[in-house]
Scaffold this motif. Structure first.
Motif, mmCIF file in Angstrom:
data_model
loop_
_atom_site.group_PDB
_atom_site.id
_atom_site.type_symbol
_atom_site.label_atom_id
_atom_site.label_comp_id
_atom_site.label_asym_id
_atom_site.label_seq_id
_atom_site.Cartn_x
_atom_site.Cartn_y
_atom_site.Cartn_z
ATOM 1 N N PHE A 1 1.926 4.910 10.193
ATOM 2 C CA PHE A 1 2.659 4.490 11.395
ATOM 3 C C PHE A 1 2.648 2.981 11.570
ATOM 4 N N ASP A 2 1.791 2.290 10.813
ATOM 5 C CA ASP A 2 1.810 0.829 10.778
ATOM 6 C C ASP A 2 1.223 0.386 9.445
ATOM 7 N N ASN A 3 1.133 -0.918 9.232
ATOM 8 C CA ASN A 3 0.549 -1.435 7.994
ATOM 9 C C ASN A 3 -0.922 -1.789 8.132
ATOM 10 N N THR A 4 -1.412 -1.864 9.378
ATOM 11 C CA THR A 4 -2.771 -2.334 9.611
ATOM 12 C C THR A 4 -3.820 -1.311 9.204
ATOM 13 N N VAL A 5 -3.638 -0.053 9.605
ATOM 14 C CA VAL A 5 -4.618 0.983 9.262
ATOM 15 C C VAL A 5 -4.704 1.190 7.742
ATOM 16 N N PRO A 6 -3.576 1.304 7.020
ATOM 17 C CA PRO A 6 -3.676 1.377 5.557
ATOM 18 C C PRO A 6 -4.326 0.134 4.949
ATOM 19 N N PHE A 7 -4.085 -1.025 5.543
ATOM 20 C CA PHE A 7 -4.689 -2.257 5.047
ATOM 21 C C PHE A 7 -6.214 -2.206 5.190
ATOM 22 N N THR B 1 0.844 -1.189 0.000
ATOM 23 C CA THR B 1 0.000 0.000 0.000
ATOM 24 C C THR B 1 0.881 1.242 0.000
ATOM 25 N N ARG B 2 0.281 2.375 -0.285
ATOM 26 C CA ARG B 2 1.018 3.629 -0.379
ATOM 27 C C ARG B 2 1.575 4.023 0.990
ATOM 28 N N ALA B 3 2.641 4.824 0.969
ATOM 29 C CA ALA B 3 3.253 5.294 2.213
ATOM 30 C C ALA B 3 2.432 6.382 2.883
ATOM 31 N N VAL B 4 1.622 7.104 2.115
ATOM 32 C CA VAL B 4 0.909 8.278 2.608
ATOM 33 C C VAL B 4 -0.578 7.971 2.788
#
Length: 449
Positions: free
Chosen positions: A82-88, A42-45
């Motif tokens: 700050f983590d991968n879970t919220v963007p996921f 996923t995107r960094a932003v």
């Protein structure tokens, strides 16, 4: 890694260290894919609003904006994840119509947090996540699977002894409600600090933030002290409840789920898990099973792998996507194991053979030799100039390349092991190095050995 960094909190690796990191990442990828998890990036932003909705980490989020924007700090609407879970979770809601549920994914990417740099703590670091997401409902068996897969990944990494410490937020919240504590989120945040600040300060915080009486604080702390390698925690929890405790439906649900998880972990990865009712996890989105992992000999790192169940992190209208996931702090783990000498690489580069030049006009022929080696999976470099052989050998040695290739004026070939000094005739169409020299080997030396 102990060398001075030009910018604190941001890790840059030397070549041998990077080889170790790649080994960790490749191993994780292979284990995850073996269990059916597909890769996602996923995107960094993300938008600031998306990140601020989840958890208590607003002071750690890096907002971003163009350097020439007026009042950039005030007007920034975007931030680094700050983590991968919220963007996921955002990805799932946006792409739900294109996904088959339960959806299994792994994600290995960098994240950013505005933490105070210290040993094992970085502002930019790599996390490796696995999650299973369902639509509407998700079986507790997913909690078991996630924990088993991660335990197998950690075993395959050969990093030493570790323990998955497992709890259920339903169990904890149900218990708090049964003893009359209604501000369960505040209780969880206080108990989550137990190992850092100790029971006395936790009891004080329970009183100040959750309105706990002295007796309620004592009961909450007694619950947090229960730790078992089997399912006997259930009877210990019930013994703590007063006879006049209110209905404890949520508690019983949590006890049943945690019993199932611990039972299955003991069957699938024996000796790798224990019920630890002090585990709470600080982020607010966890709703059920929660897990932290301690690495023996590196307890100062805290949890090297953590996560849990979330019911409402991802929603879209009336649709909900409950899930469960775990995340490994790869950079934290890497820095500790490399600094301690427990993980290392047998050489600093992938190159197995350095092809020397007898004369500058031999460069094209040397490239032909290298191409023959590469075609058979042997990494090779070619010298740029025909310096003295001693200088070419010295360069190869400094690079950590084990073999040097020579071609004489008549087209004959020899290869030299510069570690032993042994030099033999060789044919570029058939010669191969010993298997252990074909690629850099990762050297494992556990803290105990």
């Amino acid at each position: 890694m102990a060398r001075t960094a030009s910018l604190s909190g941001y890790l840059e690796l030397l070549p041998a260290e990077r080889l170790v990191e790649l080994h960790l990442l490749d191993t994780l990828r292979e284990v995850f894919e073996a269990h059916g998890y597909s890769n996602l990036e996923t995107r960094a932003v993300e938008t600031v609003d998306t990140l601020l909705q989840k958890g208590e980490i607003d002071k750690e989020i890096y907002a971003i904006s163009r350097i020439h924007d007026d009042d950039a700090a005030k007007e920034a609407k975007l931030a680094l994840r700050f983590d991968n879970t919220v963007p996921f979770a955002r990805y799932v809601t946006e792409n739900a119509g294109h996904l088959a549920f339960p959806y299994r994914r792994y994600q290995i990417q960098k994240v950013w947090r505005g933490e105070r740099p210290q040993a094992g703590r970085f502002r930019e670091f790599t996390q490796a996540d696995i999650d299973i997401v369902g639509e509407g409902a998700l079986s507790t068996r997913a909690d078991v699977e996630i924990a088993v897969v991660m335990a197998k990944a950690l075993q395959t990494l050969q990093i030493g002894e570790f323990t998955l410490r497992v709890n259920s937020r339903k169990l904890s919240e149900g218990f708090y409600q049964a003893i009359g504590l209604t501000e369960t989120a505040a209780v969880l945040r206080a108990v989550d600090k137990l190992e850092k600040i100790g029971p006395d300060r936790v009891a004080r915080e329970l009183s100040e933030t959750a309105g706990a009486t002295e007796e309620q604080a004592r009961q909450a702390l007694s619950l947090a002290q229960i730790r078992t390698a089997d399912t006997s925690f259930a009877s210990q929890v019930r013994e703590l409840l007063p006879a006049d405790a209110a209905g404890a439906e949520l508690l019983e649900e949590g006890l049943a789920e945690l019993t199932e998880v611990v039972d299955e972990l003991n069957a699938r990865v024996p000796g790798r898990a224990e019920a630890d009712l002090s585990i709470a996890r600080g982020l607010d989105y966890y709703t059920g099973t929660v897990i932290e992992t301690v690495l023996r000999g590196h307890e100062e790192l805290g949890s090297i792998c953590s996560g849990g169940r979330y019911e409402s992190l991802a929603t879209k209208g009336k649709r909900s996507f409950p899930g469960v996931g775990l995340s490994i702090g790869v950079t934290r783990l890497l820095s500790a194991l490399v600094d301690s000498g427990e993980l290392g690489a047998s050489r600093t580069v992938p190159t197995a053979v350095y092809v020397t030049l007898r004369a500058d006009e031999d460069w094209a022929a040397a490239q032909d030799v290298a191409d023959q080696l590469r075609a058979r999976g042997i990494s090779a470099e070619v010298a740029f100039s025909a310096e003295k052989f001693g200088k070419q050998i010295k360069y190869a040695d400094k690079r950590g390349i084990p073999f040097v290739w020579f071609t004489d004026g008549d087209g004959g070939h020899e290869v030299k092991d510069i570690r032993s000094g042994e030099q033999t005739a060789a044919d570029p169409a058939s010669w191969s190095p010993p298997a252990e020299d074909l690629t850099p080997q990762i050297i494992h030396k556990t803290a105990e050995g």
